[in-house]
Design an enzyme around this catalytic site. Structure first.
Site, mmCIF file in Angstrom:
data_model
loop_
_atom_site.group_PDB
_atom_site.id
_atom_site.type_symbol
_atom_site.label_atom_id
_atom_site.label_comp_id
_atom_site.label_asym_id
_atom_site.label_seq_id
_atom_site.Cartn_x
_atom_site.Cartn_y
_atom_site.Cartn_z
ATOM 1 C CB THR A 18 -4.074 13.590 3.155
ATOM 2 O OG1 THR A 18 -4.947 12.500 2.959
ATOM 3 C CG2 THR A 18 -4.675 14.523 4.166
ATOM 4 C CB SER A 113 -1.670 4.290 -0.180
ATOM 5 O OG SER A 113 -1.014 3.970 1.021
ATOM 6 C CG HIS A 114 -3.971 1.799 2.602
ATOM 7 N ND1 HIS A 114 -3.458 3.070 2.503
ATOM 8 C CD2 HIS A 114 -5.240 1.929 3.017
ATOM 9 C CE1 HIS A 114 -4.385 3.936 2.864
ATOM 10 N NE2 HIS A 114 -5.484 3.273 3.177
ATOM 11 C CG ASP A 277 1.430 0.865 2.163
ATOM 12 O OD1 ASP A 277 2.667 0.863 2.065
ATOM 13 O OD2 ASP A 277 0.741 1.885 1.940
ATOM 14 C CG ASP A 279 2.504 3.714 -1.245
ATOM 15 O OD1 ASP A 279 1.976 3.032 -0.343
ATOM 16 O OD2 ASP A 279 2.615 4.947 -1.183
ATOM 17 C CG ASP A 281 3.494 5.037 2.252
ATOM 18 O OD1 ASP A 281 2.803 3.986 2.292
ATOM 19 O OD2 ASP A 281 3.018 6.139 1.919
ATOM 20 N NE ARG A 282 -1.151 3.653 5.134
ATOM 21 C CZ ARG A 282 -2.395 3.842 5.529
ATOM 22 N NH1 ARG A 282 -3.036 2.878 6.165
ATOM 23 N NH2 ARG A 282 -3.014 4.974 5.286
ATOM 24 C CE LYS A 376 2.070 6.756 5.048
ATOM 25 N NZ LYS A 376 1.009 7.764 5.228
ATOM 26 N NE ARG A 496 -9.083 7.391 8.317
ATOM 27 C CZ ARG A 496 -9.216 6.338 7.512
ATOM 28 N NH1 ARG A 496 -9.760 5.232 7.978
ATOM 29 N NH2 ARG A 496 -8.828 6.389 6.238
HETATM 30 C C1 G1P Z 1 -5.050 8.067 5.825
HETATM 31 C C2 G1P Z 1 -4.397 8.031 7.176
HETATM 32 C C3 G1P Z 1 -3.336 9.093 7.271
HETATM 33 C C4 G1P Z 1 -2.345 8.930 6.125
HETATM 34 C C5 G1P Z 1 -3.080 8.886 4.797
HETATM 35 C C6 G1P Z 1 -2.138 8.557 3.671
HETATM 36 O O1 G1P Z 1 -5.680 9.314 5.628
HETATM 37 O O2 G1P Z 1 -5.339 8.213 8.212
HETATM 38 O O3 G1P Z 1 -2.688 9.010 8.507
HETATM 39 O O4 G1P Z 1 -1.424 9.984 6.116
HETATM 40 O O5 G1P Z 1 -4.085 7.883 4.836
HETATM 41 O O6 G1P Z 1 -1.547 7.316 3.802
HETATM 42 P P1 G1P Z 1 -7.257 9.559 5.878
HETATM 43 O O7 G1P Z 1 -7.985 8.536 5.056
HETATM 44 O O8 G1P Z 1 -7.488 9.311 7.336
HETATM 45 O O9 G1P Z 1 -7.483 10.969 5.468
HETATM 46 ZN ZN ZN Z 2 1.061 3.832 1.368
#
Ligand code: G1P
Ligand code: ZN
Length: 543
Positions: A18, A113-114, A277, A279, A281-282, A376, A496
């Site tokens: 994603t 990301s995070h 976070d 990068d 975006d959160r 985001k 999740r």
């Molecule tokens: C997770 C978050 C999702 C977000 C993605 C990227 O993905 O649940 O909302 O868009 O990180 O930051 P997931 O690990 O659930 O596939």
């Molecule tokens: Zn991020």
């Protein structure tokens, strides 16, 4: 300078999820790994010839090295220009903005990301397209296809360039422009928000803390909050990006940003606190004594966006990812605007934003944003909250309570089961999916099941269909449980479970969240046979 063509063999497992490709840093550091993936990207987009790319990342370990590799390859593949954030830094929303502003064909953003950073932590690389948003599934599928058939990549035989020096240089025939990562983004924020009103707030002594979590938003937050808006020095905490995020977990939630949460929950805590976070975006939003869930935040922002200059004419519609609580649906209904339900992942909002169907969108995972970019945007959400607080002259707690009194409260929590055996997790999902048709009418933990289905999204703009996006079970009375497997985890499977329950305005608005959700949690755990299939009795993380 010579263009070199090296042979390479397909590297298995380079499937973008994603949010691009995420792996352990050491995997990215294997010889040829980045090269194979980057060449696959260029091949998937019909080559790099004559194109302009925006390149930057969140500053984590291996960021600068990967950028040098990408630059050499972009030049060797005929790109005309690369726009790179100074020091290799660009937050994801700032990169999205630059792609749009400079009309680049795409961008390569380096981030996990995070997820933690460091040689033994995580790294990531994602490709964004010309609208500034993450590549749609058609493109990521083509990239994956390329990674399976690739046999060579092109690079240049050159030294590294200095990423620290602003201005233009050349690499082969490609122009490399090193830009201030903050400037364009800060100007955009200045156009969207009432900076004078927010300045007035700080002048009057409004006390705020922003935790940049040693990640990329430090320089952005300092430039905007402290330098332009006049918040006192020290408002931004952990503001210097470090390659391992201060050995922390740059995820703005009550677990990983606990020191900030503790500070704001204290009686003499700041009026307002926020975090972003790795990068940028959160976001996490807090007021003295209160944590605002991302789902509630989206609803409050939708109800009040018109108070900011950039949205003064109102919003066209809202969109939320399916597992996000349905709090914003009630706002949309009251405003007479559409509310779209999309699969998890920001890329699904792109078409709706491009088509002007929605102005705001958000995910329960602390992502909120608008049509100003195609990602985001953490700081954007913080600034919109500040703008609303400044105009209303009310505390976060006051704004949130008024919101619940008007629309009711959607109690909400996500329970994550991490590093679950991948086969066990897949089997749990398959078994539950097969059971879905016979669930309606049955009862679980005393709740009666109303509907149960596997979410599949029909994109109203391009007609594409994305299936298998999560199992949803709704109960009589408005409670809901959603189950899906994470697409971003790097170890085993992450299951999740998203839990929600609605209390109307005249109902009880003050129950502790996990208490409010305990029955629906038990119902879902029972239906999924959670304990037997995963061996887990409680989640690893509750947000
Ligand atoms: C997770 C978050 C999702 C977000 C993605 C990227 O993905 O649940 O909302 O868009 O990180 O930051 P997931 O690990 O659930 O596939
Ligand atoms: Zn991020």
């Amino acid at each position: 300078m010579t263009i070199l063509t090296h042979a390479c063999t397909p590297v298995s497992g380079q499937k973008p999820g994603t949010s691009g490709l995420r792996k352990k840093t050491r995997v990215f550091m294997e010889p040829g790994y980045v090269e194979c993936f980057v060449q696959s990207i260029f091949n998937a987009i019909d080559g790099a010839d004559g194109k302009t790319f925006v390149i930057g990342g969140d500053g984590r370990f291996f960021n600068a090295e990967a950028i040098q590799t990408i630059l050499r390859m972009a030049a060797a593949n005929g790109a005309e220009r690369a726009i790179v954030g100074q020091g290799g830094l660009l937050s994801t929303p700032a990169a999205s903005h630059l792609i749009r502003k400079r009309r680049a064909q795409g961008g390569l953003i380096l981030s996990a990301s995070h997820n933690p950073g460091g040689i033994d932590a995580d790294f990531g690389l994602k490709y964004n397209v010309s609208n500034g948003g993450p590549a749609p599934e058609s493109v990521t599928a083509e990239i994956f296809e390329q990674t399976r058939t690739i046999d060579s990549y092109k690079t240049l035989d050159t030294d590294d360039i200095d990423l620290g020096e602003l201005g233009k240089t050349t690499l082969g025939d490609m122009t490399v422009e090193i830009v201030d990562p903050v400037a364009d983004y800060a100007s955009l924020m200045e156009k969207l928000f009432d900076f004078e009103a927010i300045k007035g707030l700080f002048q009057a002594g409004f006390d705020m803390r922003f935790d940049a979590m040693h990640a990329v938003t430090g320089p952005y937050a300092k430039a905007i909050l402290e330098d332009r808006l006049g918040a006192p020095e020290g408002t931004v905490l952990n503001g210097r990006p470090s390659v391992d995020f201060g050995k922390g977990h740059p995820d703005p939630n009550p677990i990983w940003a606990k020191p900030l949460v503790d500070m704001v929950m204290a009686e003499d805590g700041p009026d307002f606190a926020a975090a972003s976070d790795g990068d940028g975006d959160r976001n996490m939003i807090l007021g003295r004594g209160v944590y605002v869930t991302p789902s509630d935040s989206l609803a409050v922002l939708a109800a009040n966006a018109h108070l900011a200059p950039g949205y003064k004419d109102g919003i066209a519609g809202v969109a939320r990812s399916m597992p996000t609580s349905r709090a914003c649906d009630r706002v949309a209904e009251a405003m007479g605007i559409a509310c779209y339900e999309t699969p998890t992942g920001w890329k699904f909002f792109g078409n709706l934003l491009d088509a002007g169907k929605v102005t705001l969108c958000g995910e329960e995972s602390a992502g909120t944003g608008s049509d100003h970019v195609r990602e985001k945007d953490g700081l954007w959400a913080v600034l919109l909250w500040l703008n609303i607080i400044a105009v209303k002259g009310q505390s976060v707690q006051h704004i949130l309570r008024d919101h619940w009194k008007e629309y009711g409260r959607n109690y909400y929590s996500r329970h994550d089961y991490e590093a679950v055996d991948a086969e066990a997790a897949a089997a749990l999902m398959t078994a539950l999916e097969e059971a879905l048709p016979k669930l309606p009418g049955q009862s679980a933990a005393g709740l009666t099941i109303k509907e149960a289905d596997q979410f599949s999204y029909h994109d109203p703009v391009d007609g594409s269909v994305s299936g298998k996006q999560g199992l949803r079970i709704t109960f009589d009375g408005g409670a809901r449980g959603v189950l899906r497997l994470s697409g971003t985890g790097t170890e085993g499977a992450t299951l999740r479970i998203y839990l929600e329950r609605y209390a109307p305005p005249e109902g009880d608005l003050d129950i502790e969240t996990q208490d409010a959700l305990s029955t629906v949690a038990a119902a879902v755990a029972g239906l999924a046979d959670l304990q037997k299939r995963t061996g887990r009795t409680k989640p690893d993380v509750m947000t």
